[in-house]
Design a protein around this motif. Sequence first.
Motif, short mmCIF file in Angstrom:
data_model
loop_
_atom_site.label_atom_id
_atom_site.label_comp_id
_atom_site.label_asym_id
_atom_site.label_seq_id
_atom_site.Cartn_x
_atom_site.Cartn_y
_atom_site.Cartn_z
N THR A 179 34.34 41.68 35.55
CA THR A 179 35.24 42.76 35.14
C THR A 179 35.13 43.93 36.09
N LEU A 180 33.91 44.28 36.46
CA LEU A 180 33.71 45.44 37.32
C LEU A 180 34.19 45.17 38.75
N ASP A 181 33.88 43.99 39.28
CA ASP A 181 34.21 43.68 40.67
C ASP A 181 35.59 43.12 40.86
N ARG A 182 36.28 42.81 39.81
CA ARG A 182 37.62 42.27 39.83
C ARG A 182 37.59 40.77 40.09
N LYS A 183 38.46 40.09 39.42
CA LYS A 183 38.56 38.65 39.54
C LYS A 183 39.16 38.28 40.89
N LYS A 184 38.52 37.35 41.58
CA LYS A 184 39.01 36.90 42.88
C LYS A 184 40.09 35.84 42.66
N ARG A 185 41.13 35.93 43.45
CA ARG A 185 42.23 34.97 43.37
C ARG A 185 41.80 33.67 44.03
N PRO A 186 41.90 32.52 43.34
CA PRO A 186 41.46 31.25 43.93
C PRO A 186 42.38 30.77 45.06
N ASN A 187 43.67 31.01 44.94
CA ASN A 187 44.63 30.56 45.95
C ASN A 187 45.48 31.75 46.38
N PRO A 188 45.99 31.75 47.61
CA PRO A 188 46.88 32.82 48.02
C PRO A 188 48.17 32.78 47.20
N PRO A 189 48.90 33.90 47.12
CA PRO A 189 50.11 33.93 46.30
C PRO A 189 51.21 33.00 46.80
N THR A 190 51.28 32.76 48.10
CA THR A 190 52.25 31.82 48.64
C THR A 190 51.54 30.84 49.56
#
Length: 147
Positions: free
Chosen positions: A78-89
């Motif tokens: 929560t503090l460090d922010r969730k990392k996105r597993p895949n790029p948006p495109t």
Amino acid sequence: MQKKYIVRLSKQERDTLLEVTKKLKGGSEKVRRAQILLKADADGPAWSDNQIAEAFGCRRQTVEQIRQRFVECGFQETLDRKKRPNPPTAKLLDGEQEARIIATRLGPPPKGYANWTLRLLARKVVELEIVDAVSYETVRRTLKKTE
């Protein structure tokens, strides 16, 4: 209204959040999340979501989502922010196609031209059947990565 996600911070978590807010450690979003968690702590000030949103200039839904992420995912995520597993495109070109575009660019321009233009290069890449279709902007990004 009864809150669905209750934030209860341990002493260590509270100390970490206080350190982040006092020393402004991390980015502005991280500091804001730390401030929100501190005010949402049921064992601490226990502010309402509306009070927190008004105090920190965000939406009530933002506060609710931070509470939910804290309960479901834990303190650190929560503090460090969730990392996105895949790029948006997805990538439009693979490594081999990029290499062939670069090789074409490094070669001599067509007869009648002094230099390669992006549009000319994009047309040539399609003509050589390196890709089915490509915009000159994709060609520009590909060349910019390597130069």
